[in-house]
Scaffold this motif. Sequence first.
Motif, PDB file in Angstrom:
ATOM      1  N   ASP A  32       0.646  -1.262  -0.030  1.00  0.00           N
ATOM      2  CA  ASP A  32       0.002  -0.004  -0.152  1.00  0.00           C
ATOM      3  C   ASP A  32       0.724   1.378  -0.062  1.00  0.00           C
ATOM      4  O   ASP A  32       0.244   2.309   0.106  1.00  0.00           O
ATOM      5  CB  ASP A  32      -0.945  -0.073   1.125  1.00  0.00           C
ATOM      6  CG  ASP A  32      -1.808  -1.070   1.116  1.00  0.00           C
ATOM      7  OD1 ASP A  32      -2.671  -0.824   0.139  1.00  0.00           O
ATOM      8  OD2 ASP A  32      -2.025  -1.790   1.994  1.00  0.00           O
ATOM      9  N   PRO A  34       2.503   4.170  -1.455  1.00  0.00           N
ATOM     10  CA  PRO A  34       2.247   4.946  -2.901  1.00  0.00           C
ATOM     11  C   PRO A  34       3.303   4.350  -3.707  1.00  0.00           C
ATOM     12  O   PRO A  34       4.414   4.530  -3.428  1.00  0.00           O
ATOM     13  CB  PRO A  34       2.098   6.290  -2.658  1.00  0.00           C
ATOM     14  CG  PRO A  34       1.603   6.444  -1.229  1.00  0.00           C
ATOM     15  CD  PRO A  34       2.302   5.282  -0.610  1.00  0.00           C
ATOM     16  N   THR A  35       2.879   4.255  -5.016  1.00  0.00           N
ATOM     17  CA  THR A  35       3.705   4.061  -6.181  1.00  0.00           C
ATOM     18  C   THR A  35       4.111   5.166  -6.763  1.00  0.00           C
ATOM     19  O   THR A  35       5.238   5.419  -7.593  1.00  0.00           O
ATOM     20  CB  THR A  35       3.027   3.040  -7.464  1.00  0.00           C
ATOM     21  OG1 THR A  35       2.066   3.668  -7.800  1.00  0.00           O
ATOM     22  CG2 THR A  35       3.158   1.543  -6.463  1.00  0.00           C
ATOM     23  N   HIS A  36       3.540   6.308  -6.595  1.00  0.00           N
ATOM     24  CA  HIS A  36       3.565   7.691  -7.399  1.00  0.00           C
ATOM     25  C   HIS A  36       3.635   8.611  -6.313  1.00  0.00           C
ATOM     26  O   HIS A  36       2.540   8.683  -5.407  1.00  0.00           O
ATOM     27  CB  HIS A  36       2.600   8.100  -8.341  1.00  0.00           C
ATOM     28  CG  HIS A  36       2.775   6.839  -9.676  1.00  0.00           C
ATOM     29  ND1 HIS A  36       2.372   5.637  -9.436  1.00  0.00           N
ATOM     30  CD2 HIS A  36       3.123   7.155 -10.902  1.00  0.00           C
ATOM     31  CE1 HIS A  36       2.901   4.994 -10.504  1.00  0.00           C
ATOM     32  NE2 HIS A  36       3.439   5.945 -11.631  1.00  0.00           N
ATOM     33  N   TRP A  83       0.899  12.956 -11.562  1.00  0.00           N
ATOM     34  CA  TRP A  83       1.733  11.768 -10.688  1.00  0.00           C
ATOM     35  C   TRP A  83       2.967  11.326 -11.224  1.00  0.00           C
ATOM     36  O   TRP A  83       3.282  10.955 -12.428  1.00  0.00           O
ATOM     37  CB  TRP A  83       0.741  10.374 -11.102  1.00  0.00           C
ATOM     38  CG  TRP A  83      -0.598  10.506 -10.561  1.00  0.00           C
ATOM     39  CD1 TRP A  83      -1.693  10.705 -11.009  1.00  0.00           C
ATOM     40  CD2 TRP A  83      -0.911  10.462  -9.101  1.00  0.00           C
ATOM     41  NE1 TRP A  83      -2.826  11.002 -10.481  1.00  0.00           N
ATOM     42  CE2 TRP A  83      -2.490  10.858  -9.256  1.00  0.00           C
ATOM     43  CE3 TRP A  83      -0.245  10.385  -7.878  1.00  0.00           C
ATOM     44  CZ2 TRP A  83      -3.111  10.871  -7.837  1.00  0.00           C
ATOM     45  CZ3 TRP A  83      -1.021  10.529  -6.967  1.00  0.00           C
ATOM     46  CH2 TRP A  83      -2.481  10.562  -6.860  1.00  0.00           C
ATOM     47  N   LEU A 263      -1.269  11.001   0.866  1.00  0.00           N
ATOM     48  CA  LEU A 263      -2.058   9.821   0.298  1.00  0.00           C
ATOM     49  C   LEU A 263      -2.318   8.565   0.991  1.00  0.00           C
ATOM     50  O   LEU A 263      -3.416   7.939   1.065  1.00  0.00           O
ATOM     51  CB  LEU A 263      -0.894   9.601  -0.936  1.00  0.00           C
ATOM     52  CG  LEU A 263      -0.641  10.356  -2.047  1.00  0.00           C
ATOM     53  CD1 LEU A 263       0.366  10.012  -3.059  1.00  0.00           C
ATOM     54  CD2 LEU A 263      -1.850  10.669  -2.980  1.00  0.00           C
ATOM     55  N   GLU A 264      -1.078   8.045   2.074  1.00  0.00           N
ATOM     56  CA  GLU A 264      -1.553   7.079   2.761  1.00  0.00           C
ATOM     57  C   GLU A 264      -2.755   7.396   3.744  1.00  0.00           C
ATOM     58  O   GLU A 264      -3.598   6.765   4.073  1.00  0.00           O
ATOM     59  CB  GLU A 264      -0.219   6.726   3.667  1.00  0.00           C
ATOM     60  CG  GLU A 264       0.852   6.022   2.913  1.00  0.00           C
ATOM     61  CD  GLU A 264       2.022   6.113   3.753  1.00  0.00           C
ATOM     62  OE1 GLU A 264       2.982   5.364   3.130  1.00  0.00           O
ATOM     63  OE2 GLU A 264       2.068   6.223   4.973  1.00  0.00           O
TER      64      GLU A 264
END
Lengths: 455, 455
Positions: A32, A34-36, A83, A263-264
Motif C-alpha cells: 500500500d 504509494p507507487t507515485h 503523478w 496519500l496514505e
Amino acid sequence: MCWAGGFPKRGPVATVRDVNAESYRVHLQESDIPTHWYNIVPDLPVPPPPPLNPGTKEPLAPEDLAAIFPMGLIAQEASAERWIEIPEPVRELYKLWRPSPLIRAHRLERALGTNARIYYKYEGASPVGSHKTNSAVAQAYYNAQAGVKKLVTETGAGQWGSALAFATEAFGLECEVYQVRSTYDSKPYRHVLMETFGATVYPSPSDRTNAGRALQERFPDTPGSLGMAISEAVEVAATSEGVNYSLGSVLNHVLLHQTVIGLEAIKQLKLFGEQLPDQLYGCAGGGSNLGGIALPFLRENLEGRGNTEITACEPAAAPSLTQGEYRYDFGDTSGMTPLLKMYTLGADFVPDPVHAGGLRYHGMAPIMSHVYHEGMMKAIAVKQREAFEAGIIFAKAEGIVPASESNHAIAGALRAAREAAEAGTSPVILIGVSGSGQLDLPAYAEYLNGTMLDA
Amino acid sequence: MCWAGGFPKRGPVATVRDVNAESYRVHLQESDIPTHWYNIVPDLPVPPPPPLNPGTKEPLAPEDLAAIFPMGLIAQEASAERWIEIPEPVRELYKLWRPSPLIRAHRLERALGTNARIYYKYEGASPVGSHKTNSAVAQAYYNAQAGVKKLVTETGAGQWGSALAFATEAFGLECEVYQVRSTYDSKPYRHVLMETFGATVYPSPSDRTNAGRALQERFPDTPGSLGMAISEAVEVAATSEGVNYSLGSVLNHVLLHQTVIGLEAIKQLKLFGEQLPDQLYGCAGGGSNLGGIALPFLRENLEGRGNTEITACEPAAAPSLTQGEYRYDFGDTSGMTPLLKMYTLGADFVPDPVHAGGLRYHGMAPIMSHVYHEGMMKAIAVKQREAFEAGIIFAKAEGIVPASESNHAIAGALRAAREAAEAGTSPVILIGVSGSGQLDLPAYAEYLNGTMLDA
C-alpha cells in the motif's frame, strides 16, 4: 478464550472487518505504499508564480539549477505531471518505515471531553524520527544516479540533517551539514545522530565559506539561521566538483516527495470508515510537512470529493503566513538562491533565540504560499507555551512525545476540538504529527520548569 | 499502474499472500495482541528455587510482600497457572503501540554479506521507547485497582522510570523515581521525559531516605547503582501509607508481562513463512527483556516444536551470568528485599562508570538464572565497543538507532551471522531489539569520538 500461542480461528491476518470505531490504528501493508508521488501543480486553478533568475529576473530555466541539483530533481521542480513514479530503490527504502501509522486518538478525545473524532498521521517512527526522511531518500537517490559523490545541506533543529545523513549513507554518498549554531549548541544529540550515520556537521555560520565569514562579520555573535546555513551549503555545492546541494523543505520537489503522507492518510481514513476529514492541522515551517499531508486532501477538495478545512499552524515567533509579505524573496540570507514568490519575513530574518519550537524559516514554500494566497488554506500563529502545553496533553494521552514542530499543529487541533465541544458538534479532525520529540526534551524542560517565554 | 489515491484492485487490506521473502515487516492487528501472558514456571522440568524471607530464611509467604506490592501482582509472582489473562484496561493501553513490529533485516543481511535470515522484534516504538512499558502499565493497573495512590521506583538509564511515569499517569497515580545519579547527570533528557509525564525524579543515593543517607556515608561520591536506588524506593514504599513499590525487571511478574514480545514474535515469524528461529539473541540486564522475548520460544523448545538456541548477551562490565555466582542474594544494596536465588555479582556491585551501555544490575532474574543453570540458555559477555560498533552497523542498515542495551544483543547476532557466512550456512536469527537509542546518543558520541573505553 485462552490465547495459547496459536492462531485465533478467523485466520492469522486481519481483514477490514477488524477495524472499527474502537480501533486505534490501521496498518497498511508494504504493497500500500504509494507507487507515485502527487504533484498538485497541474490541478491548481491558477498556476503558481514561477521562480526567477536573480540576475535576469526572468523565470528560471532548468539549467540555472544544474550547478547544485541533479536533472531528476530539476525535472520534478518544474513538472506538469500529476503523478510521478517513485523509483523502486526509493520505495524499497520507504519500506523501512512506511506506510506510517494513522492513529485514532481515543485517549486524547476522552482527555478533552470532545465528541470530535481525532486522528493523527504519525511520521515520528521513521529513521531519525521525522517526516524529513521521505524526501531525503529521494534526493539522495537522484543525486547518486547522477554520479554525485557528496551532498551538502543546512539544518535547523536537525531533523533534515539527520534524515539526509541516513539517506546519503544508504546510497553511498558523503554528507556535509551546516547546522544553525544555536541548535547545534542547545540540542547536541542531533548532531551526534547525524554523525552516527556518518555525516560531518559544522555549526553555522562557520569560517569554512565566504558566505559564513561574511555573515559572521555582518552579524557578530549571531545564533545563526536557516537562511545563513543555506548560503553556506549552496556555496560549497556550487563551487565544488561532484558535490550537490540538498534542501529539506520549501521547493516543489520536496513537497512532492512528502505527499506520500497525505496519500496514505486518505486510504487509512477510509479503512476507519471515515470519509474525508472536516478539519486538517499541519505545522508550518518551510512547508514540506504541511504540503505533504495537506496537498492530497486539497486535491480531494478541488475535485469536489471533499471539503476539508486546511489550517497551517505556524509559530508566533516565525509567522511568515500570518505576518509576512507575499513577494519575491531569496531563499537564503546571502542572496545566492533563485527568487521565490512566497510569504516571507525577509531573507535576513532571525527568530528570537528564546523560540524553542523549530519552524524557524523566514519564508513559506511557494506552493503553500500560493495555496494560501488563493484562499484554499487558513493559517494561525501559535505561541510556544500553548504549543508545548498541547504537546504534553497529547503525550500523556497518546504515549508519544511530539516534536516541537508538531506541537503547533496539535495546539491548532486542540482549539478546534474544544470549540466543537462547546458547540456540541463532532467534526473529524486530522493532525499531521510530523515527528517524535525525544530529541526536543530540552525544550520540554524549559516549559516544565517555567523558563519558557510566551513568544 | 498509476496509484491515484484509490484502492488497488485486490481490495484495501492485505492478506497473508502479501507477506513474502521480500517483505520487511509484518503488522499484526489489534485483535492479535495476546489476551494472556505466558507463565513458564509450570512448564519448567525443575521448579525454580523460591525467594526466601531474609529474616527466617524460609520460602517467602505472599503476605511478606504485601507492604510494597498489591495482591494482584503478588499472586502473579507465585502463580502456577500457565496463562494469565491480561486485564482489558491493560490490553486497551497496549493498543497504543502493540503489536510491535517484527522486521526482516534485509539491509543488515546485505551489509553483512550473510545468507542468514535475520529478523528483529522492535520494542522501541512504545511510549518512551523501550519494552519497559509492557510491564509498567500492568503494574500501574493492579496498584490502581488496589487503591494505591502513588508508586515509587528506581531507574538506571531511565527507560523503566519513564515507562512507569507514563503508566501511572494513565491510571491516575502519582510517581516518584530514584534514578542512579550517574545516568541522571549524564543522560539528562531521560528525567525530563519522566517529568513530562508528571513524575518526580531524584538522583540516587539521595538524602531523602535513611538508606540513601547511609549509602552516601558508606560510599562517598558514589555514582550510584540500581541496588542503591532500589533500597531508597523500597524504603519509601514500605514506610508510607497508600504508596507501593514497583520494580522494572528481575521478578517473575515482570518477566510474565514481557512475554507479549515473544508471543507476538512467534505469530509474526509464521506469517513470514518461517518456522521457529535457529538462534535468538536478547540483551541481559535484570532479565525482563530477555525473558519477554525468550520464554515463549523456550516453551516451544520444551514442547518439542522448536530447537531455538537462546543466547543471553550481557555487558562485560556487569557480567552476572558469565562471571557471577549462582546463590541467594539480595535484590538491593541495603538488604531490604527478599533473598533471590540468582547469578549475582554481589548486592553492592557498582559497574565501572566508564560503562555506557545500560544493563547495570548486579543480578539476573531468578527465572532466567534457573533456565541458564539448567542448560536451557547460553550466555555471552560483550564489551561495549563491540556493542556500539554493532549498533552503528545496524543503524545504518535499518534506519533505527538501537538502545545501548539492545546493541549487546545485536553484537551477539552479528557474531552468529558472520560465523554462518564463514560456514556457508543460512540460519534464521531473531534479535530482541528492546528499545530506541535516541536518548543514548551521548554514548554513541563517546564511541564515535574515540573516548569510549573497551570495557
